[in-house]
Design a protein around this motif. Structure first.
Motif, mmCIF file in Angstrom:
data_model
loop_
_atom_site.group_PDB
_atom_site.id
_atom_site.type_symbol
_atom_site.label_atom_id
_atom_site.label_comp_id
_atom_site.label_asym_id
_atom_site.label_seq_id
_atom_site.Cartn_x
_atom_site.Cartn_y
_atom_site.Cartn_z
ATOM 1 N N LEU A 92 -16.677 4.959 46.280
ATOM 2 C CA LEU A 92 -16.593 6.234 46.989
ATOM 3 C C LEU A 92 -16.970 7.349 46.027
ATOM 4 O O LEU A 92 -16.556 7.336 44.862
ATOM 5 C CB LEU A 92 -15.159 6.440 47.486
ATOM 6 N N GLU B 287 -11.989 0.582 41.362
ATOM 7 C CA GLU B 287 -12.861 1.722 41.677
ATOM 8 C C GLU B 287 -12.708 2.812 40.630
ATOM 9 O O GLU B 287 -11.604 3.120 40.181
ATOM 10 C CB GLU B 287 -12.526 2.246 43.081
ATOM 11 N N LEU B 288 -13.811 3.435 40.245
ATOM 12 C CA LEU B 288 -13.823 4.397 39.144
ATOM 13 C C LEU B 288 -14.271 5.778 39.610
ATOM 14 O O LEU B 288 -14.967 5.919 40.618
ATOM 15 C CB LEU B 288 -14.799 3.934 38.054
ATOM 16 N N GLU B 289 -13.867 6.782 38.847
ATOM 17 C CA GLU B 289 -14.358 8.133 39.073
ATOM 18 C C GLU B 289 -14.340 8.880 37.752
ATOM 19 O O GLU B 289 -13.411 8.705 36.954
ATOM 20 C CB GLU B 289 -13.472 8.839 40.115
ATOM 21 N N ILE C 181 -11.850 6.599 44.902
ATOM 22 C CA ILE C 181 -11.520 7.918 44.380
ATOM 23 C C ILE C 181 -12.829 8.708 44.368
ATOM 24 O O ILE C 181 -13.857 8.184 43.918
ATOM 25 C CB ILE C 181 -11.010 7.837 42.919
HETATM 26 CA CA CA Z 1 -15.465 6.755 42.842
#
Ligand code: CA
Ligand code: DDQ
Length: 273
Positions: free
Chosen positions: A60, A190-192, A245
């Motif tokens: 995301l 999941e990364l941001e 995120i």
């Molecule tokens: Ca993300």
């Protein structure tokens, strides 16, 4: 003897001063900003938006102008999509081949990069029409999360490793082991990239780790146990874990959702320690 007495009393005073400072450090929140005390954050929901309940969210990101990009998983239901934040409407959809399970997604300039579960194959798409530009192979153990600081890609593979990849060659050019007080943090998902930090949600937990991109140390935990619980209490069935995120760097807005969640939340952090 007078000289020696003076030395002893200076020593005693110093011990007392350090003692008081130490006690203050242990008891007072003034000292919790010191690096060795990781911070805890609760969250407050400031907005909620509709989210496609059939989207098994795996990647995301927010791209500005009320637009999100999302990667979804599950065999036969995997996709890359451009989504309108306010309505949750899928505006452009690129369905993936049934043999792929979509995972992490990130946007760098005009290109979206996506990795896939249980294969080392990734894809690059044009951000405008989501047409596939090319395929690549990466060197991580698996494809879970992706993010970028605008120069390198960050990648996760479900272990405790946080990788840096060259966006042109997709070669691994850096690798940190993520640790919280010395303990490895596994299942990074999941990364941001947020304000010079890398944030990762940890698979099957309702926690987001705030990770130093320099040494992989975790200096903060965001706790989100109320979101999934709230959806279940509101009567939603079959929803999976928190995942996804997205950071709006222009307006400092933080969005989170989950796999098969009917909602996407805008949240704010509240330090609790
Ligand atoms: Ca993300
Ligand atoms: N990963 O997101 C942790 C990387 C992979 C999750 C895979 C979950 C598989 C669920 C399969 C459900 C089949 C109905």
């Amino acid at each position: 003897t007078r000289f020696r007495y003076k030395k002893v009393s200076v020593f005693v005073s110093l011990v007392m001063i350090f003692g008081v400072v130490y006690l203050l450090g242990v008891s007072s929140s003034i000292w919790s900003g010191v690096a060795f005390v990781p911070k805890l954050y609760a969250i407050q929901v400031v907005n909620e938006f509709p989210h496609d309940p059939s989207a098994f969210t795996q990647g995301l990101l927010y791209a500005g102008n009320g637009t999100l990009y999302e990667s979804t998983g599950l065999y036969g239901k995997s996709s890359v999509r451009r989504v309108a934040l306010n309505t949750g409407k899928v505006e452009v959809l690129q369905e993936m081949d049934d043999s792929y399970f979509g995972e992490g997604l990130t946007l760098l300039e005009q290109s979206l990069f996506q990795v896939t579960w249980l294969t080392k194959t990734g894809f690059i798409y044009d951000r405008n029409d989501l047409s596939k530009i090319r395929e690549f192979t990466h060197e991580m153990e698996d494809g879970w999360g992706l993010a970028t600081n605008g120069k390198v890609l960050f990648g996760s593979d479900g272990t405790s490793a946080l990788y840096q990849l060259d966006p042109r060659t997709l070669k691994v050019i850096g690798k940190q082991i993520v640790r919280y007080n010395g303990h490895e943090v596994h299942n990074l998902n999941e990364l941001e990239f947020v304000n010079d930090e890398v944030w990762a949600n940890v698979w099957q937990t309702e926690c987001i780790a705030r990770i130093s991109q320099r040494d992989g140390s975790v200096f903060g935990w965001i706790l989100l146990p109320n979101l999934r619980k709230g959806l279940i209490e509101a009567g939603y069935h079959g929803i999976d874990v928190l995942n996804g995120i997205a950071w709006d760097a222009n307006d400092n807005r933080l969005f989170v959702t989950g796999k098969l969640w009917p909602k996407l939340y805008e949240i704010k952090l509240q330090p609790i320690k």
